[in-house]
Design a protein around this motif. Sequence first.
Motif, short mmCIF file in Angstrom:
data_model
loop_
_atom_site.label_atom_id
_atom_site.label_comp_id
_atom_site.label_asym_id
_atom_site.label_seq_id
_atom_site.Cartn_x
_atom_site.Cartn_y
_atom_site.Cartn_z
N LEU A 59 0.81 -1.22 0.00
CA LEU A 59 0.00 0.00 0.00
C LEU A 59 0.85 1.28 0.00
N LEU A 60 1.86 1.29 0.85
CA LEU A 60 2.68 2.51 0.97
C LEU A 60 3.34 2.85 -0.36
N HIS A 83 0.77 4.27 -2.81
CA HIS A 83 0.43 5.66 -2.51
C HIS A 83 1.59 6.59 -2.88
N ARG A 84 2.80 6.09 -2.71
CA ARG A 84 3.95 6.92 -3.08
C ARG A 84 3.99 7.16 -4.59
N ASN A 104 9.05 12.09 3.03
CA ASN A 104 8.76 12.17 1.61
C ASN A 104 7.29 11.86 1.38
N TRP A 105 6.47 12.59 2.10
CA TRP A 105 5.02 12.37 2.09
C TRP A 105 4.35 13.72 2.15
N VAL A 109 4.51 4.52 8.24
CA VAL A 109 3.42 3.63 7.86
C VAL A 109 2.59 4.25 6.74
N ILE A 116 -4.07 4.87 4.62
CA ILE A 116 -3.35 3.61 4.82
C ILE A 116 -3.66 3.04 6.21
#
Lengths: 85, 156
Positions: free
Chosen positions: A49-50, A53-54, B106-107, B120, B125
């Motif tokens: 998932l991560l 999304h990235r 980096n989000w 996470v 998520i």
Amino acid sequence: MVVTAELIRDKLLKELEAVHVDIEDTSLNRCAASFKALIVSSQFEGKPLLQRHRLVNGCLAEELKEIHAFEQKTLTPEQWEKQKG
Amino acid sequence: MNNLIRSSVRCLRASTAAYVSRQPAGHVSFTSARFLCAATDMQQTLGEMVKKDKVVVFIKGTPAQPMCGFSNAVVQILRMHGVDNYAAYNVLDDQDLRQGIKEFSNWPTIPQVYLNSEFVGGCDILLQMHQSGDLVEELNKMGIRSALVEAEKESK
């Protein structure tokens, strides 16, 4: 830059080779401040998932600076078929 | 001179990283410190912040008073699992923190959740992990027993 649902959809279709994209403007008066997206792409296959999304965040890096919120659901074509059925 | 004092206060504050923030509303923000506490220091500080506690969240507002629906969702999910011993940092208190954590992870968005020093993800998520049962598992790995597991046991 004016971010629209169409702009986001086009980018995701093109850059993530998405086979299906649903974009909903979730801002109170539809003022394009927040969006909710369902993105179906085979590029998500084998990715947690991560990572998925990235990928999306990377694709929309410029747009995300402008808007308040972006909710996303990232599915592979296979997962999408299952969910539909 | 005032600026210098403020700057050093801000540096101290960054290194002692406030827990669940109990700052009164409208406290002075020390933006002038930016020049002394360079962005690299912030990145280092953030590295320490996410290591200090098993569960760390960066949210808008506080757990008692989240200022955004997505931050609220993160707080509520943790509450459901009975996780109340966690570090919450209010990014609205500190513009450097708000920008710094985005770069660090980096989000691009807030909230952000760290479990065992590992990033996470955001609200989506965490919510999906909650729905799939992965969150119970992750917490378990960290030695935190989810309240949902206990509740399920009792109902059997």
